[in-house]
Motif scaffolding. Sequence first.
Motif, PDB file in Angstrom:
ATOM      1  N   LEU A  55       0.920  -1.158  -0.096  1.00  0.00           N
ATOM      2  CA  LEU A  55       0.025   0.090   0.196  1.00  0.00           C
ATOM      3  C   LEU A  55       0.608   1.248   0.043  1.00  0.00           C
ATOM      4  O   LEU A  55       0.257   2.215  -0.601  1.00  0.00           O
ATOM      5  CB  LEU A  55      -0.882  -0.068   1.437  1.00  0.00           C
ATOM      6  CG  LEU A  55      -2.185  -0.927   1.399  1.00  0.00           C
ATOM      7  CD1 LEU A  55      -2.846  -0.836   2.381  1.00  0.00           C
ATOM      8  CD2 LEU A  55      -3.043  -0.574  -0.178  1.00  0.00           C
TER       9      LEU A  55
ATOM     10  N   THR B 256      -9.503  -9.793   5.408  1.00  0.00           N
ATOM     11  CA  THR B 256      -8.089  -9.279   5.702  1.00  0.00           C
ATOM     12  C   THR B 256      -7.050 -10.222   5.501  1.00  0.00           C
ATOM     13  O   THR B 256      -7.060 -11.415   5.656  1.00  0.00           O
ATOM     14  CB  THR B 256      -7.917  -9.262   7.427  1.00  0.00           C
ATOM     15  OG1 THR B 256      -8.832  -8.195   7.958  1.00  0.00           O
ATOM     16  CG2 THR B 256      -6.742  -8.297   7.817  1.00  0.00           C
TER      17      THR B 256
ATOM     18  N   GLN C 108      -3.481  -5.569   5.051  1.00  0.00           N
ATOM     19  CA  GLN C 108      -4.487  -5.083   3.924  1.00  0.00           C
ATOM     20  C   GLN C 108      -5.956  -5.447   4.118  1.00  0.00           C
ATOM     21  O   GLN C 108      -6.014  -6.715   4.370  1.00  0.00           O
ATOM     22  CB  GLN C 108      -4.303  -5.292   2.496  1.00  0.00           C
ATOM     23  CG  GLN C 108      -2.940  -4.397   2.126  1.00  0.00           C
ATOM     24  CD  GLN C 108      -2.496  -4.774   0.555  1.00  0.00           C
ATOM     25  OE1 GLN C 108      -3.606  -4.731  -0.219  1.00  0.00           O
ATOM     26  NE2 GLN C 108      -1.225  -4.732   0.387  1.00  0.00           N
TER      27      GLN C 108
END
Length: 441
Positions: free
Chosen positions: A220, A326, A311
């Motif tokens: 991310l 998740t 994430q």
Amino acid sequence: MLTYCIRKRLLVFSRVKLLNELRQISKLYGTSSDGGSNPTVEMMQLFQRRFFIPPEKHHVVSLLRGRSCAYGPLGVDLKRNILEQWWGSVVRTRPQVFGVSSLHGAEGRSLGEADHLCNQPEMTGERIRLRNSLLPGALKQYIPSLELINRKLPFGLAETGLCYQPEDDDAIGCSSEVTEASLVWFCSFRTSSQWLDYWTRHRLKWWKKLLNHLAFQFALGPSDFTSCDVPNDEINNSAARGVRLLYKFPWGTQTLETLWMLGDTELLRSHQGKITNLQCKDGKRVVVPHVLSVSANMDRGVLAILLNSLQHVQKVDSKQRLHQRTVLKLHPTLAPVKVAVDLGKGSTSELRQVCEGLLHELLDVGISAWPGYLDTTQSSMDKLHTKYDEMGVLFTIMVGENTLENGLLLVRNRDTTVRETMHISEIRRFLLDYISKAENV
């Protein structure tokens, strides 16, 4: 009786100190003391639930402070994988960098810092002098290493190991362990600034690379890794310049690595003999080398990689229902478990034999595998995938009736959730190729 009373009072005092420490950490990192809905609390609870760190809260405290904690089975392997990647990028791929090892006892002082004294007595009754940096050990091995490079610059000495850093006034214990990865680079004065810039770029690129996965940018926030110069008022007299590599945690930015341009002061201080013993060849010149120190806090690095890889993925199914899962999208080279081997429908005893044989086949070629088939708890397929996604397992293999009939397995990809059928004879080569491609990115 007196000894017992003293021990009891010390125990109560330690518990009070621990509670104060936990309150301070909770306030500092925005965590909830009652385990509420704070995102940081939820993340750390997940890491505890999935075998990365033990369940006791003080391990969370240590890790959040950038200190070594006890690690669970997956945490141990993750940390080892990160250290192996560091060693490969700094030592194994460079002919002019050599590995060394020094004792835990402090061998000198670095950057003007006083050696840390622990109150634990040795056999002689004296206090143990513990190292707070790996730099002094490398400097001590400088002269013995000159034969390896025929006294030609540049070259480096690398080491990983525990160092001990004093805690804050309110902390418990006389010292705190930190796992450090250190490179001490010897070069000429005229190239020292360029080498500092080079190693800064190299180390920043390395941290970002750990968060990438083949052609996909699953991480991310590689941009969360940044670098900055150390302010002049924080630079010690022994250093001419410093650079910090930083990571942006949910609670604030913290240092992962520090690079120092130290000149020749520390080297001269470590060796009181003739200067000629220290001299090396820089082209046609004979010089006393200048020293660059590159040191990384690998425990804080473990936490950064865990948090950055975690994430929450949303997906809309065919009935327009929103689902969230998740997943710990660790880089394939870092994932502690590459594949989980589990049972599908069929004869349990026969399927277990197939699972056991497949597991050993994978382990024999160095593919870390999780024996999910040994778990007798009845779980739905969704719960099973949730468990393995949170553990960061790359692939889940289901051995079922088709495996007994025609050798076919069901293989699920962690990142895409795609399930495909594969023959049992193909799975080993498939996994080896997948991991090999990931290592070369």
